[in-house]
Design a protein around this motif. Structure first.
Motif, PDB file in Angstrom:
ATOM      1  N   LEU A 177       0.822  -1.206   0.000  1.00  0.00           N
ATOM      2  CA  LEU A 177       0.000   0.000   0.000  1.00  0.00           C
ATOM      3  C   LEU A 177       0.861   1.262   0.000  1.00  0.00           C
ATOM      4  CD1 LEU A 177      -2.776  -1.093   2.523  1.00  0.00           C
ATOM      5  CD2 LEU A 177      -2.966  -0.931   0.028  1.00  0.00           C
ATOM      6  N   ALA A 178       1.989   1.203   0.693  1.00  0.00           N
ATOM      7  CA  ALA A 178       2.892   2.357   0.695  1.00  0.00           C
ATOM      8  C   ALA A 178       3.403   2.638  -0.712  1.00  0.00           C
ATOM      9  CB  ALA A 178       4.057   2.105   1.655  1.00  0.00           C
ATOM     10  N   ALA A 179       3.653   1.574  -1.473  1.00  0.00           N
ATOM     11  CA  ALA A 179       4.143   1.761  -2.839  1.00  0.00           C
ATOM     12  C   ALA A 179       3.044   2.256  -3.767  1.00  0.00           C
ATOM     13  CB  ALA A 179       4.730   0.452  -3.357  1.00  0.00           C
ATOM     14  N   THR A 180       1.838   1.722  -3.648  1.00  0.00           N
ATOM     15  CA  THR A 180       0.764   2.209  -4.523  1.00  0.00           C
ATOM     16  C   THR A 180       0.404   3.654  -4.201  1.00  0.00           C
ATOM     17  OG1 THR A 180      -0.943   1.270  -3.063  1.00  0.00           O
ATOM     18  CG2 THR A 180      -0.173  -0.107  -4.882  1.00  0.00           C
ATOM     19  N   ALA A 181       0.648   4.078  -2.961  1.00  0.00           N
ATOM     20  CA  ALA A 181       0.368   5.460  -2.587  1.00  0.00           C
ATOM     21  C   ALA A 181       1.256   6.450  -3.334  1.00  0.00           C
ATOM     22  CB  ALA A 181       0.533   5.637  -1.075  1.00  0.00           C
ATOM     23  N   ILE A 182       2.422   5.997  -3.831  1.00  0.00           N
ATOM     24  CA  ILE A 182       3.288   6.893  -4.601  1.00  0.00           C
ATOM     25  C   ILE A 182       3.222   6.587  -6.093  1.00  0.00           C
ATOM     26  CG2 ILE A 182       4.817   7.273  -2.635  1.00  0.00           C
ATOM     27  CD1 ILE A 182       6.881   5.468  -4.145  1.00  0.00           C
ATOM     28  N   GLY A 183       2.204   5.806  -6.496  1.00  0.00           N
ATOM     29  CA  GLY A 183       1.978   5.603  -7.919  1.00  0.00           C
ATOM     30  C   GLY A 183       2.425   4.289  -8.494  1.00  0.00           C
ATOM     31  N   ALA A 184       2.797   3.317  -7.670  1.00  0.00           N
ATOM     32  CA  ALA A 184       3.235   2.024  -8.178  1.00  0.00           C
ATOM     33  C   ALA A 184       2.069   1.246  -8.781  1.00  0.00           C
ATOM     34  CB  ALA A 184       3.888   1.211  -7.070  1.00  0.00           C
ATOM     35  N   ALA A 185       2.358   0.489  -9.819  1.00  0.00           N
ATOM     36  CA  ALA A 185       1.366  -0.343 -10.487  1.00  0.00           C
ATOM     37  C   ALA A 185       1.354  -1.734  -9.873  1.00  0.00           C
ATOM     38  CB  ALA A 185       1.667  -0.445 -11.979  1.00  0.00           C
ATOM     39  N   THR A 186       0.225  -2.410  -9.984  1.00  0.00           N
ATOM     40  CA  THR A 186       0.078  -3.758  -9.436  1.00  0.00           C
ATOM     41  C   THR A 186      -0.420  -4.716 -10.509  1.00  0.00           C
ATOM     42  OG1 THR A 186      -2.194  -3.322  -8.699  1.00  0.00           O
ATOM     43  CG2 THR A 186      -0.416  -2.918  -7.113  1.00  0.00           C
ATOM     44  N   GLY A 187      -0.269  -6.017 -10.221  1.00  0.00           N
ATOM     45  CA  GLY A 187      -0.761  -7.053 -11.124  1.00  0.00           C
ATOM     46  C   GLY A 187      -1.065  -8.318 -10.358  1.00  0.00           C
ATOM     47  N   LEU A 188      -1.883  -9.179 -10.942  1.00  0.00           N
ATOM     48  CA  LEU A 188      -2.239 -10.485 -10.370  1.00  0.00           C
ATOM     49  C   LEU A 188      -2.827 -10.369  -8.968  1.00  0.00           C
ATOM     50  CD1 LEU A 188       0.882 -12.615 -11.429  1.00  0.00           C
ATOM     51  CD2 LEU A 188      -1.374 -12.648 -12.502  1.00  0.00           C
ATOM     52  N   MET A 189      -3.520  -9.304  -8.700  1.00  0.00           N
ATOM     53  CA  MET A 189      -3.962  -9.049  -7.332  1.00  0.00           C
ATOM     54  C   MET A 189      -5.043 -10.025  -6.839  1.00  0.00           C
ATOM     55  SD  MET A 189      -2.166  -6.644  -5.918  1.00  0.00           S
ATOM     56  CE  MET A 189      -3.130  -5.804  -4.651  1.00  0.00           C
ATOM     57  N   ASP A 190      -5.583 -10.844  -7.723  1.00  0.00           N
ATOM     58  CA  ASP A 190      -6.569 -11.839  -7.297  1.00  0.00           C
ATOM     59  C   ASP A 190      -5.951 -13.221  -7.111  1.00  0.00           C
ATOM     60  OD1 ASP A 190      -6.008 -12.185  -9.998  1.00  0.00           O
ATOM     61  OD2 ASP A 190      -8.050 -12.766 -10.540  1.00  0.00           O
ATOM     62  N   GLU A 191      -4.619 -13.298  -7.141  1.00  0.00           N
ATOM     63  CA  GLU A 191      -3.936 -14.585  -7.174  1.00  0.00           C
ATOM     64  C   GLU A 191      -3.252 -14.942  -5.850  1.00  0.00           C
ATOM     65  OE1 GLU A 191      -3.319 -17.257  -8.812  1.00  0.00           O
ATOM     66  OE2 GLU A 191      -4.517 -16.872 -10.599  1.00  0.00           O
ATOM     67  N   ALA A 192      -3.018 -16.256  -5.669  1.00  0.00           N
ATOM     68  CA  ALA A 192      -2.273 -16.761  -4.516  1.00  0.00           C
ATOM     69  C   ALA A 192      -1.625 -18.082  -4.893  1.00  0.00           C
ATOM     70  CB  ALA A 192      -3.191 -16.944  -3.301  1.00  0.00           C
ATOM     71  N   TRP A 193      -0.732 -18.547  -4.037  1.00  0.00           N
ATOM     72  CA  TRP A 193      -0.157 -19.886  -4.131  1.00  0.00           C
ATOM     73  C   TRP A 193      -1.076 -20.796  -3.303  1.00  0.00           C
ATOM     74  CZ3 TRP A 193       4.041 -19.710  -7.352  1.00  0.00           C
ATOM     75  CH2 TRP A 193       4.740 -18.498  -7.441  1.00  0.00           C
ATOM     76  N   TRP A 194      -1.963 -21.531  -3.985  1.00  0.00           N
ATOM     77  CA  TRP A 194      -3.049 -22.214  -3.292  1.00  0.00           C
ATOM     78  C   TRP A 194      -2.641 -23.567  -2.732  1.00  0.00           C
ATOM     79  CZ3 TRP A 194      -6.374 -18.581  -2.762  1.00  0.00           C
ATOM     80  CH2 TRP A 194      -6.613 -17.666  -3.786  1.00  0.00           C
ATOM     81  N   CYS A 195      -3.438 -24.058  -1.814  1.00  0.00           N
ATOM     82  CA  CYS A 195      -3.304 -25.430  -1.325  1.00  0.00           C
ATOM     83  C   CYS A 195      -4.581 -25.825  -0.598  1.00  0.00           C
ATOM     84  CB  CYS A 195      -2.104 -25.579  -0.381  1.00  0.00           C
ATOM     85  SG  CYS A 195      -2.194 -24.562   1.112  1.00  0.00           S
ATOM     86  N   PRO A 196      -4.944 -27.111  -0.613  1.00  0.00           N
ATOM     87  CA  PRO A 196      -6.016 -27.552   0.273  1.00  0.00           C
ATOM     88  C   PRO A 196      -5.570 -27.394   1.722  1.00  0.00           C
ATOM     89  CG  PRO A 196      -5.444 -29.243  -1.360  1.00  0.00           C
ATOM     90  CD  PRO A 196      -4.370 -28.212  -1.386  1.00  0.00           C
ATOM     91  N   GLY A 197      -6.503 -27.128   2.595  1.00  0.00           N
ATOM     92  CA  GLY A 197      -6.189 -27.011   4.016  1.00  0.00           C
ATOM     93  C   GLY A 197      -7.169 -27.818   4.846  1.00  0.00           C
ATOM     94  N   VAL A 198      -6.653 -28.635   5.746  1.00  0.00           N
ATOM     95  CA  VAL A 198      -7.530 -29.312   6.702  1.00  0.00           C
ATOM     96  C   VAL A 198      -7.987 -28.283   7.726  1.00  0.00           C
ATOM     97  CG1 VAL A 198      -7.655 -31.054   8.528  1.00  0.00           C
ATOM     98  CG2 VAL A 198      -6.469 -31.573   6.403  1.00  0.00           C
ATOM     99  N   ALA A 199      -9.300 -28.089   7.831  1.00  0.00           N
ATOM    100  CA  ALA A 199      -9.823 -27.142   8.818  1.00  0.00           C
ATOM    101  C   ALA A 199      -9.384 -27.555  10.212  1.00  0.00           C
ATOM    102  CB  ALA A 199     -11.343 -27.097   8.729  1.00  0.00           C
TER     103      ALA A 199
END
Length: 519
Positions: free
Chosen positions: A267-289
């Motif tokens: 957020l500090a970087a976007t506050a000075i104009g930085a661009a972002t990408g893949l913001m809906d992505e993650a390194w996924w895995c199944p998780g045992v609750a």
């Protein structure tokens, strides 16, 4: 933000974060004689890297050469190109070009030793290595680390329980963090400041010249004469940011340490104009609750079958964890899913979970249920009894023939990697026919978000006009991954973080190998 106020301290390089990428960048800077500081938000160093198995995917290196597995930069290029196409071609080439150099640089330090460990790449594609390309750090005796050992984050099970390190050497992710930390401190040019969280970037005459950071004693202003490297993880621990960017799952289910990776440096970087990408992505895995509402990273399924809310299977349960996580996220009614298994192994879960909890705790909390019959089990988890019974009967038929006609489980080398000695037939297809039966609730977990700041091949952060922001760099999960929406093999997150942090420091020092002008 103008820099008219005085600095509280001055460095050549300021690094936000203390995972494997951050510490590699810090070591590269300190090893060049640059005064370097690592800023860690918490009291402990290592972040999610300390929890990891610490597989490092850096192809074509001297570690693979020592192991004699026939890996090369060229074969890795073929593999990545087959998976990723021409997207991010410049960053892919930068990664491949620099990976062997990073390994050689690290292993020149007496504190750092790696060894190859077989772990298959995740896709059947040209250039795939049957044995994989990843390697791991050797265990690190705690006495060699000395007082620094208390700074390293403990294993996930003990950390979540508020406990310290177990007896014996530091292994896996703790060994990687411990070795990098020891090497950094030994240079005499590296400092680690814990309890220090980057909140703002300071810009003077269009260049990032330092950071403002929060501490227990109030804000501090730290100058970075050469540059600021943001390598502080993603925003997986921030439910509001996840929701805003459409990231499935939940902060409570992530494998990141609790209370961290909430996105402030991004957020500090976007506050000075930085661009972002893949913001809906993650390194996924199944998780045992888990009984406490969290999740346990789960991989290596060697039995059981997984069903959705309809009581039916929806994927090959033995897929690599990111691919299985994507299958969970792809359809309605798949979160939660349920892993159905029987009593053939004393009711133990037929998979690897980190952290693991006793079956009795799960049964008492209701995250697992147990029943003598499948119809009763279906009622307990709220799925149609006839559908679950038919699904299990069909699966047991596949187990008898050794062929999964629906999802081809057991046909890929990765599927069989966790089955141990293979009996006759398909070791991934084990019948579920010994009551009582169990159902474990499965949720969508992650190893961190993988979207963030857009960067060039030297890890320079780009603005919204695709121009580098002078003095600002990003690596690891604070940046948008060069791998896009793919997880090519074990250790790509750590390996790529290390490479781009290393390249960032070389650019700060004026020795970067990619000098393309984006302006």
């Amino acid at each position: 933000m103008a820099g008219a106020e005085p600095w509280d301290d001055e460095y050549d390089v300021v690094v936000a974060g203390s995972g494997a990428g951050a510490l590699t960048g810090a070591l590269a800077a300190a090893g060049r004689g640059l005064r370097t500081v690592v800023l860690e938000k918490t009291a402990l160093v290592g972040g999610t890297s300390a929890y990891a198995g610490a597989a490092v995917w850096l192809p074509g290196s001297q570690v693979q050469q020592r192991a004699g597995i026939g890996d090369s930069t060229e074969s890795a290029r073929a593999y990545l190109t087959a998976l990723l196409g021409e997207a991010e071609a410049e960053r892919r080439e930068a990664f491949l070009e620099t990976a062997p150099e990073v390994v050689a640089f690290l292993e020149r330090d007496p504190a750092i030793d790696f060894a190859f460990r077989p772990f298959p790449d995740y896709f059947a594609a040209p250039g795939r290595s049957a044995a994989g390309r990843s390697f791991v750090p050797l265990d690190l005796p705690a006495e060699r680390l000395g007082e620094l050992a208390a700074l390293v984050r403990p294993p996930v099970d003990r950390d979540r329980a508020g406990l310290g390190h177990p007896e014996g050497p530091l292994s896996a992710g703790r060994a990687l963090i411990g070795r990098l930390l020891l090497a950094l401190v030994t240079t005499g040019n590296g400092t680690v400041r814990t309890g220090t969280s980057v909140t703002r970037l300071i810009v003077e005459d269009g260049r990032v010249t330092g950071v403002e950071a929060g501490t227990a004693d109030g804000p501090v202003r730290l100058r970075a004469a050469r540059g600021v490297l943001l390598a502080a993880g993603g925003f997986e621990g921030n439910d509001a940011m996840r929701e805003k960017n459409g990231v499935p799952g939940a902060a409570g289910w992530t494998m990141a340490p609790r209370g961290v990776n909430t996105g402030e440096p991004l957020l500090a970087a976007t506050a000075i104009g930085a661009a972002t990408g893949l913001m809906d992505e993650a390194w996924w895995c199944p998780g045992v609750a888990q009984p406490d509402g969290g999740a346990a990273f789960t991989l290596g399924f060697h039995g059981g079958l997984m069903v959705d809310a309809s009581g039916r299977r929806f994927a090959n349960e033995s897929l690599p964890y990111d691919r299985m996580g994507r299958e969970m996220a792809a359809g309605p009614g798949r979160v939660p899913a349920y892993l159905i298994f029987d009593s053939r192994n004393g009711g133990r879960l037929p998979a690897i979970t980190v952290p693991g909890r006793p079956a009795e705790e799960h049964l008492a909390a209701g995250t697992w249920v147990r029943a003598d019959g499948l119809a009763e089990l279906a009622e307990l988890i709220g799925v149609p009894g006839d559908a679950l019974t038919a699904t299990v009967e069909r699966f047991n038929g596949f187990a008898a023939t050794g062929v999964d006609e629906d999802f081809h489980r057991g046909e890929d080398p990765y599927d069989r990697f966790f089955t141990g000695a293979s009996p006759d037939g398909n070791p991934c297809l084990v019948p579920v026919d010994r009551p009582p039966f169990y159902a474990a609730r499965m949720v969508l977990s992650d190893l961190g978000t993988k979207g963030g700041l857009r960067t060039d091949p030297d890890a320079r952060v780009l603005d919204r006009d695709d121009r580098p922001i002078p003095g600002l760099y990003a690596a690891g999960n604070t940046s948008a991954s060069f791998a896009g929406r793919c997880y090519p093999g074990p250790g790509v997150p750590i390996g790529s973080a290390m490479v781009f942090a290393y390249r960032a420091v070389h650019d700060m020092a004026g020795t970067g190998t990619s000098r393309k002008d984006h302006s």
